[in-house]
Design a protein around this motif. Structure first.
Motif, PDB file in Angstrom:
ATOM      1  N   PHE A   1       0.841  -1.208   0.000  1.00  0.00           N
ATOM      2  CA  PHE A   1       0.000   0.000   0.000  1.00  0.00           C
ATOM      3  C   PHE A   1       0.871   1.252   0.000  1.00  0.00           C
ATOM      4  O   PHE A   1       0.545   2.237  -0.648  1.00  0.00           O
ATOM      5  CB  PHE A   1      -0.936   0.002   1.222  1.00  0.00           C
ATOM      6  N   GLU A   2       1.982   1.203   0.717  1.00  0.00           N
ATOM      7  CA  GLU A   2       2.900   2.346   0.768  1.00  0.00           C
ATOM      8  C   GLU A   2       3.482   2.641  -0.616  1.00  0.00           C
ATOM      9  O   GLU A   2       3.719   3.790  -0.960  1.00  0.00           O
ATOM     10  CB  GLU A   2       4.047   2.025   1.742  1.00  0.00           C
ATOM     11  N   ILE A   3       3.703   1.600  -1.395  1.00  0.00           N
ATOM     12  CA  ILE A   3       4.280   1.743  -2.729  1.00  0.00           C
ATOM     13  C   ILE A   3       3.206   2.190  -3.723  1.00  0.00           C
ATOM     14  O   ILE A   3       3.406   3.122  -4.490  1.00  0.00           O
ATOM     15  CB  ILE A   3       4.920   0.417  -3.184  1.00  0.00           C
ATOM     16  N   ASP A   4       2.071   1.491  -3.714  1.00  0.00           N
ATOM     17  CA  ASP A   4       0.972   1.783  -4.639  1.00  0.00           C
ATOM     18  C   ASP A   4      -0.323   1.256  -4.008  1.00  0.00           C
ATOM     19  O   ASP A   4      -0.506   0.042  -3.908  1.00  0.00           O
ATOM     20  CB  ASP A   4       1.225   1.103  -5.978  1.00  0.00           C
ATOM     21  N   PRO A   5      -1.202   2.142  -3.588  1.00  0.00           N
ATOM     22  CA  PRO A   5      -2.433   1.711  -2.921  1.00  0.00           C
ATOM     23  C   PRO A   5      -3.311   0.787  -3.777  1.00  0.00           C
ATOM     24  O   PRO A   5      -4.145   0.063  -3.237  1.00  0.00           O
ATOM     25  CB  PRO A   5      -3.164   3.021  -2.629  1.00  0.00           C
ATOM     26  N   THR A   6      -3.122   0.784  -5.092  1.00  0.00           N
ATOM     27  CA  THR A   6      -3.948  -0.074  -5.949  1.00  0.00           C
ATOM     28  C   THR A   6      -3.320  -1.435  -6.202  1.00  0.00           C
ATOM     29  O   THR A   6      -3.954  -2.309  -6.801  1.00  0.00           O
ATOM     30  CB  THR A   6      -4.206   0.610  -7.312  1.00  0.00           C
ATOM     31  N   TRP A   7      -2.084  -1.642  -5.753  1.00  0.00           N
ATOM     32  CA  TRP A   7      -1.383  -2.899  -6.007  1.00  0.00           C
ATOM     33  C   TRP A   7      -1.923  -3.997  -5.104  1.00  0.00           C
ATOM     34  O   TRP A   7      -1.891  -3.890  -3.874  1.00  0.00           O
ATOM     35  CB  TRP A   7       0.117  -2.700  -5.805  1.00  0.00           C
ATOM     36  N   GLN A   8      -2.380  -5.089  -5.721  1.00  0.00           N
ATOM     37  CA  GLN A   8      -2.942  -6.219  -4.980  1.00  0.00           C
ATOM     38  C   GLN A   8      -1.905  -7.278  -4.629  1.00  0.00           C
ATOM     39  O   GLN A   8      -2.233  -8.263  -3.988  1.00  0.00           O
ATOM     40  CB  GLN A   8      -4.079  -6.857  -5.791  1.00  0.00           C
ATOM     41  N   GLY A   9      -0.666  -7.106  -5.071  1.00  0.00           N
ATOM     42  CA  GLY A   9       0.388  -8.044  -4.694  1.00  0.00           C
ATOM     43  C   GLY A   9       0.864  -8.957  -5.793  1.00  0.00           C
ATOM     44  O   GLY A   9       1.726  -9.810  -5.560  1.00  0.00           O
ATOM     45  N   ASP A  10       0.315  -8.810  -7.015  1.00  0.00           N
ATOM     46  CA  ASP A  10       0.757  -9.663  -8.109  1.00  0.00           C
ATOM     47  C   ASP A  10       2.222  -9.384  -8.432  1.00  0.00           C
ATOM     48  O   ASP A  10       2.647  -8.232  -8.493  1.00  0.00           O
ATOM     49  CB  ASP A  10      -0.077  -9.408  -9.367  1.00  0.00           C
ATOM     50  N   ILE A  11       2.973 -10.475  -8.641  1.00  0.00           N
ATOM     51  CA  ILE A  11       4.367 -10.362  -9.066  1.00  0.00           C
ATOM     52  C   ILE A  11       4.574 -11.315 -10.227  1.00  0.00           C
ATOM     53  O   ILE A  11       3.839 -12.302 -10.332  1.00  0.00           O
ATOM     54  CB  ILE A  11       5.363 -10.663  -7.903  1.00  0.00           C
ATOM     55  N   PRO A  12       5.504 -11.022 -11.120  1.00  0.00           N
ATOM     56  CA  PRO A  12       6.436  -9.910 -11.095  1.00  0.00           C
ATOM     57  C   PRO A  12       5.752  -8.586 -11.430  1.00  0.00           C
ATOM     58  O   PRO A  12       4.703  -8.546 -12.075  1.00  0.00           O
ATOM     59  CB  PRO A  12       7.460 -10.277 -12.171  1.00  0.00           C
ATOM     60  N   ARG A  13       6.398  -7.542 -10.995  1.00  0.00           N
ATOM     61  CA  ARG A  13       5.926  -6.173 -11.221  1.00  0.00           C
ATOM     62  C   ARG A  13       7.178  -5.308 -11.311  1.00  0.00           C
ATOM     63  O   ARG A  13       8.079  -5.431 -10.481  1.00  0.00           O
ATOM     64  CB  ARG A  13       5.047  -5.734 -10.052  1.00  0.00           C
ATOM     65  N   THR A  14       7.228  -4.460 -12.307  1.00  0.00           N
ATOM     66  CA  THR A  14       8.403  -3.624 -12.523  1.00  0.00           C
ATOM     67  C   THR A  14       7.988  -2.169 -12.623  1.00  0.00           C
ATOM     68  O   THR A  14       7.018  -1.848 -13.312  1.00  0.00           O
ATOM     69  CB  THR A  14       9.137  -4.054 -13.817  1.00  0.00           C
ATOM     70  N   LEU A  15       8.719  -1.314 -11.929  1.00  0.00           N
ATOM     71  CA  LEU A  15       8.500   0.126 -12.011  1.00  0.00           C
ATOM     72  C   LEU A  15       9.699   0.750 -12.705  1.00  0.00           C
ATOM     73  O   LEU A  15      10.849   0.503 -12.315  1.00  0.00           O
ATOM     74  CB  LEU A  15       8.342   0.739 -10.621  1.00  0.00           C
TER      75      LEU A  15
END
Length: 165
Positions: free
Chosen positions: A119-133
């Motif tokens: 949530f601190e990184i992205d409030p909409t992120w549900q936890g799916d990985i991999p994920r790249t910024l």
């Protein structure tokens, strides 16, 4: 006498243990406030932040590709964050990073309540990985859900390095 002295020096050199080297890949604990710390430390530099996990099948394929990318693109900061749902896997995390050529990247591992950290990184992120910024010098972020295409990272990095000139 001189030979005895040299023999003594050699014997002592063999008996004194070599200085311990930290050959293990360093994993920083990613806790509350770490995202702010990380983005502040990389401000003004093009940075790739890759979220992955030991139990993630696509991550096992993607990590070696990112290791090769990091080697070929020293002007791009590479950060990995192990955001696995399975806690306490530091040894497996280190082993995967080392096999993938990412031992020298800036490596973090979630330390604490994963939902709060995401949530601190992205409030909409549900936890799916991999994920790249992909973070530009100006701090603009582009999110890649799922595995990143290396051709897309190449194009992005070329634009970032060209903008520097």
């Amino acid at each position: 006498m001189k030979r005895q002295f040299l023999a003594l020096v050699l014997l002592l050199a063999l008996l004194v243990p070599a200085p311990a080297r930290d050959s293990q890949t360093q994993l920083k604990p990613f806790g509350r406030g770490s995202w702010h710390e990380l983005t502040k430390a990389h401000a003004g530099r093009p940075t790739i932040v890759h979220f992955w996990g030991v139990t993630c099948g696509p991550c096992k394929v993607e990590l070696p590709q990112l290791g090769a990318f990091m080697k070929d693109h020293p002007g791009i900061d590479m950060v990995t964050i192990s955001a696995d749902f399975v806690p306490n896997l530091p040894e497996a995390t280190r082993a995967m990073l080392e096999r993938s050529g990412l031992a020298l990247a800036e490596n973090w591992i979630f330390d604490g309540f994963a939902d709060r950290l995401r949530f601190e990184i992205d409030p909409t992120w549900q936890g799916d990985i991999p994920r790249t910024l992909l973070i530009t010098r100006e701090g603009e972020m582009t999110t890649i859900e799922g595995s990143a295409e290396m051709a897309d990272l190449e194009q992005w990095s070329e634009r970032q390095l060209a903008a520097k000139k």
